[in-house]
Scaffold this active site. Structure first.
Site, PDB file in Angstrom:
ATOM      1  N   CYS A 287      -1.209   0.998   7.351  1.00 46.37           N
ATOM      2  CA  CYS A 287      -2.515   0.724   7.584  1.00 46.37           C
ATOM      3  C   CYS A 287      -2.793  -0.474   6.755  1.00 46.37           C
ATOM      4  O   CYS A 287      -2.979  -1.648   7.419  1.00 46.37           O
ATOM      5  CB  CYS A 287      -3.504   1.784   7.111  1.00 46.37           C
ATOM      6  SG  CYS A 287      -3.148   3.234   8.096  1.00 46.37           S
TER       7      CYS A 287
ATOM      8  N   SER B 101      -1.731  -2.526   3.938  1.00 48.08           N
ATOM      9  CA  SER B 101      -0.872  -3.695   3.669  1.00 48.08           C
ATOM     10  C   SER B 101      -0.354  -4.477   4.903  1.00 48.08           C
ATOM     11  O   SER B 101      -0.406  -5.787   5.116  1.00 48.08           O
ATOM     12  CB  SER B 101       0.363  -3.209   2.826  1.00 48.08           C
ATOM     13  OG  SER B 101       0.964  -2.551   3.200  1.00 48.08           O
TER      14      SER B 101
ATOM     15  N   CYS C 280       0.950  -1.258   0.109  1.00 47.30           N
ATOM     16  CA  CYS C 280      -0.157   0.133  -0.236  1.00 47.30           C
ATOM     17  C   CYS C 280       0.771   1.229  -0.060  1.00 47.30           C
ATOM     18  O   CYS C 280       2.267   1.033  -0.184  1.00 47.30           O
ATOM     19  CB  CYS C 280      -1.025   0.164   1.185  1.00 47.30           C
ATOM     20  SG  CYS C 280      -0.263   0.329   2.758  1.00 47.30           S
TER      21      CYS C 280
HETATM   22  P1  4NP Z   1      -1.662   3.093   4.079  1.00 46.40           P
HETATM   23  O1  4NP Z   1      -2.377   4.261   4.706  1.00 46.40           O
HETATM   24  O2  4NP Z   1      -1.199   3.275   2.592  1.00 46.40           O
HETATM   25  O3  4NP Z   1      -2.736   1.886   4.100  1.00 46.40           O
HETATM   26  O4  4NP Z   1      -0.577   2.610   5.161  1.00 46.40           O
HETATM   27  C1  4NP Z   1      -1.721   5.431   4.627  1.00 46.40           C
HETATM   28  C2  4NP Z   1      -0.596   6.038   5.341  1.00 46.40           C
HETATM   29  C3  4NP Z   1      -0.095   7.256   5.421  1.00 46.40           C
HETATM   30  C4  4NP Z   1      -0.678   8.098   4.376  1.00 46.40           C
HETATM   31  C5  4NP Z   1      -1.760   7.698   3.635  1.00 46.40           C
HETATM   32  C6  4NP Z   1      -2.104   6.331   3.667  1.00 46.40           C
HETATM   33  N1  4NP Z   1      -0.045   9.349   4.295  1.00 46.40           N
HETATM   34  O5  4NP Z   1      -0.525  10.084   3.493  1.00 46.40           O
HETATM   35  O6  4NP Z   1       0.919   9.455   4.895  1.00 46.40           O
END
Ligand code: 4NP
Length: 151
Positions: free
Chosen positions: A13, A15, A8
């Site tokens: 979150c 992955s 991800c």
């Molecule tokens: P993930 O969630 O890709 O499911 O781990 C996110 C974690 C951080 C961010 C966006 C989504 N961010 O913009 O920092």
């Protein structure tokens, strides 16, 4: 042994949730020795961070245990048998990587009867929806492996 890498954007979150959920599913079926399961990010934003507390709480609520430290997808990961991404942006970003084999890259929920992205909980805070999508995707993916004689 099949190497599966869940991917991800941040690897804090969706992955790592998928990694721990898939590990739980295969362990309950006694087939964990057939897999090398990991997860990684397309970005460097969260490298070194633990699983986001709301994702962690959701996993605990469903009796899924384990931890993960966010890391970026590396060359070794690209040798995985399957690279399972969560959404269209992840898919696009992974396909841009040098040396990627397109045939190994799938959106996790494309194995389900309702192909879709895993709901991104980052802005909605709906981690339960992400959990449900991931369980659905992981269950369908394992079914795909079995019906296609991967093990
Ligand atoms: P993930 O969630 O890709 O499911 O781990 C996110 C974690 C951080 C961010 C966006 C989504 N961010 O913009 O920092």
């Amino acid at each position: 042994m099949l190497k599966i890498t869940f991917v991800c954007l941040g690897n804090i979150c969706r992955s790592p949730m998928a990694e721990l959920i898939f590990k739980d599913i295969v362990k309950k079926q006694g087939i964990e020795n057939m897999f090398n399961i990991t997860s990684a990010a397309t970005s460097s934003y969260e490298i070194g961070e633990p699983i986001y507390y709301m994702a962690s709480k959701t996993l605990t609520k469903h009796n899924i245990t384990g931890s993960h430290t966010a890391r970026k997808l590396n060359k070794q990961d690209l040798l995985s048998d399957f690279i399972l991404v969560m959404d269209n942006n992840n898919y696009k970003n992974v396909l841009k990587l040098e040396g990627i084999d397109k045939n190994k890259v799938f959106k996790l929920c494309d194995f389900t009867s309702n192909p879709r992205e895993v709901a991104d909980p980052w802005y909605t805070h709906n981690f339960e929806k992400a959990y449900e999508d991931i369980v659905d995707g992981c269950t369908a993916f394992l079914h795909y492996l079995k019906t296609n004689n991967y093990f």
